[in-house]
Design an enzyme around this catalytic site. Structure first.
Site, PDB file in Angstrom:
ATOM      1  N   ASP A  10       0.947  -1.394   0.081  1.00  0.00           N
ATOM      2  CA  ASP A  10      -0.120  -0.046   0.082  1.00  0.00           C
ATOM      3  C   ASP A  10       0.805   1.321   0.120  1.00  0.00           C
ATOM      4  O   ASP A  10       0.498   2.316  -0.083  1.00  0.00           O
ATOM      5  CB  ASP A  10      -1.015  -0.117   1.124  1.00  0.00           C
ATOM      6  CG  ASP A  10      -0.460  -0.012   2.640  1.00  0.00           C
ATOM      7  OD1 ASP A  10       1.024  -0.029   2.681  1.00  0.00           O
ATOM      8  OD2 ASP A  10      -1.100  -0.137   3.616  1.00  0.00           O
ATOM      9  N   SER A  11       2.324   1.126   0.012  1.00  0.00           N
ATOM     10  CA  SER A  11       3.244   2.120  -0.186  1.00  0.00           C
ATOM     11  C   SER A  11       2.891   2.650  -1.369  1.00  0.00           C
ATOM     12  O   SER A  11       3.359   4.068  -1.795  1.00  0.00           O
ATOM     13  CB  SER A  11       4.691   1.660  -0.079  1.00  0.00           C
ATOM     14  OG  SER A  11       4.764   0.477  -0.757  1.00  0.00           O
ATOM     15  N   GLU A  31       9.334  -4.142  10.455  1.00  0.00           N
ATOM     16  CA  GLU A  31       9.792  -2.927   9.849  1.00  0.00           C
ATOM     17  C   GLU A  31      10.428  -2.031  10.927  1.00  0.00           C
ATOM     18  O   GLU A  31       9.622  -1.763  12.097  1.00  0.00           O
ATOM     19  CB  GLU A  31       8.561  -2.224   9.198  1.00  0.00           C
ATOM     20  CG  GLU A  31       8.802  -0.913   8.620  1.00  0.00           C
ATOM     21  CD  GLU A  31       7.829  -0.384   7.672  1.00  0.00           C
ATOM     22  OE1 GLU A  31       6.944  -1.058   7.147  1.00  0.00           O
ATOM     23  OE2 GLU A  31       8.432   0.857   7.050  1.00  0.00           O
ATOM     24  N   LYS A  90      -1.171  -9.260   2.830  1.00  0.00           N
ATOM     25  CA  LYS A  90      -0.579  -9.066   3.942  1.00  0.00           C
ATOM     26  C   LYS A  90      -1.357  -8.078   4.813  1.00  0.00           C
ATOM     27  O   LYS A  90      -2.075  -7.186   4.147  1.00  0.00           O
ATOM     28  CB  LYS A  90       0.853  -8.353   3.550  1.00  0.00           C
ATOM     29  CG  LYS A  90       1.743  -7.672   4.786  1.00  0.00           C
ATOM     30  CD  LYS A  90       2.927  -7.235   4.549  1.00  0.00           C
ATOM     31  CE  LYS A  90       3.326  -6.037   3.788  1.00  0.00           C
ATOM     32  NZ  LYS A  90       2.671  -4.800   4.287  1.00  0.00           N
ATOM     33  N   ASP A 102      -1.018  -6.058  -0.298  1.00  0.00           N
ATOM     34  CA  ASP A 102      -1.572  -5.447   0.825  1.00  0.00           C
ATOM     35  C   ASP A 102      -2.882  -5.116   1.046  1.00  0.00           C
ATOM     36  O   ASP A 102      -3.515  -4.914   0.055  1.00  0.00           O
ATOM     37  CB  ASP A 102      -0.640  -4.294   1.123  1.00  0.00           C
ATOM     38  CG  ASP A 102       0.503  -4.120   1.921  1.00  0.00           C
ATOM     39  OD1 ASP A 102       0.705  -5.036   2.800  1.00  0.00           O
ATOM     40  OD2 ASP A 102       1.202  -3.129   1.844  1.00  0.00           O
TER      41      ASP A 102
HETATM   42  O1  KIV Z   1       3.540  -1.167   1.463  1.00  0.00           O
HETATM   43  C1  KIV Z   1       4.840  -1.599   1.641  1.00  0.00           C
HETATM   44  O2  KIV Z   1       5.744  -1.266   0.716  1.00  0.00           O
HETATM   45  C2  KIV Z   1       5.153  -2.442   2.757  1.00  0.00           C
HETATM   46  C3  KIV Z   1       6.553  -2.480   3.069  1.00  0.00           C
HETATM   47  C4  KIV Z   1       7.404  -1.311   3.425  1.00  0.00           C
HETATM   48  C5  KIV Z   1       7.083  -3.764   3.709  1.00  0.00           C
HETATM   49  O3  KIV Z   1       4.211  -2.755   3.603  1.00  0.00           O
END
Ligand code: KIV
Length: 269
Positions: A48-49, A186, A117, A87
């Site tokens: 979700d980044s 993290e 995730k 995510d």
């Molecule tokens: O959303 C993402 O990129 C993440 C990573 C930082 C593990 O959850």
């Protein structure tokens, strides 16, 4: 790496047991997934980044299920051999087990993801168990959990004090017990990551958690130098693509202005 067989959960587990490190990177679209897979990644995370590095939000909180499904579909069109984890965005699983199972199912059924995730500790254990019972592999995420960054006091290292470290270690055990196949750690101190990695049977994947995790993950745009709004200490920038791209775009613009592009070699007679 063409023609690689699909990476499986037992293979990732076997890698931990052999002490072989697992490499994971985020990807949010078709081209990036092709490149990540060509580079031989074991896992791709549709994180979700993407809300921050692709969509320009100031955090991951506004990201929606529709946005996650849209980007997961694009990644899956690359047909990656890497195991693809998508995510669950904020509010797609915190509102109850039924919502969580339904939304995890959407990421797999509509998005095509191999696994999902979610962020959070022991409070999320029943949610993890229900998603796993529905036949969907779940990856956990502890330490700095960006969806609750405000509650954690900002984007800072978690688990520095003994009590906090013990809480995170107990959360890790609870998630493993609930059935996660892997766990992202993290922004936690090296020693805490080492302790959790030694205690868990499933592989840990670190980001800002030092060298003792079973694998590592980085954000695509960070490691390639494509996003410089902020750069955490743990990011290693392997190339400065922003600079290379801006220079290439400026050369193109200059050639267009001077009438040097398109030339004969790029025209039809
Ligand atoms: O959303 C993402 O990129 C993440 C990573 C930082 C593990 O959850």
């Amino acid at each position: 790496m063409a023609g690689r067989a699909k990476v499986t959960l037992p293979q990732l587990q076997a890698m931990k047991e052999r002490g072989e490190k697992i490499a994971m990177v985020t990807a949010y679209d078709y081209s990036a997934a092709l490149l990540a897979d060509r580079a031989g990644m074991d896992m791709i995370l549709v994180g979700d980044s993407l809300g921050m590095v692709v969509l320009g939000y100031s955090s991951t909180v506004p990201v929606t299920m529709e946005e996650m499904i849209h980007h997961t579909k694009a990644v899956m069109r690359a047909n990656p051999a890497a195991l693809v984890v998508a995510d669950l965005p904020f509010l797609s699983y915190q509102t109850g087990i039924k919502d969580a199972v339904y939304n995890a199912g959407r990421l797999v059924k509509e998005g095509g993801a191999d696994a999902v995730k979610l962020e959070g500790g022991r409070a999320m254990a029943p949610v993890v168990r229900a998603i796993v019972d529905a036949g969907i592999p779940v990856m956990g995420h502890l330490g700095l959990t960006p969806q609750s960054a405000v509650q954690l006091g900002g984007y800072r290292v978690q688990g520095r004090e003994q009590e906090a470290a013990d809480r995170i270690a107990a959360d890790a055990e609870a998630l493993a017990e609930a059935g996660v196949f892997s766990l992202v750690l993290e922004c936690v101190p090296v020693e805490l990551a080492r302790r959790i990695t030694a205690a868990l049977k499933v592989p840990t994947i670190g980001i800002g958690a030092g060298p003792h995790c079973d694998g590592q993950v980085l954000v695509f745009h960070d490691l390639l130098g494509l996003f410089d709004r902020f750069r955490p200490k743990f990011v290693k920038c392997y190339v400065n693509l922003s600079e290379i791209i801006v220079n290439a775009l400026a050369s193109y613009r200059e050639e267009v202005r001077q009438g040097r592009f398109p030339d004969e070699g790029h025209s039809f007679q």
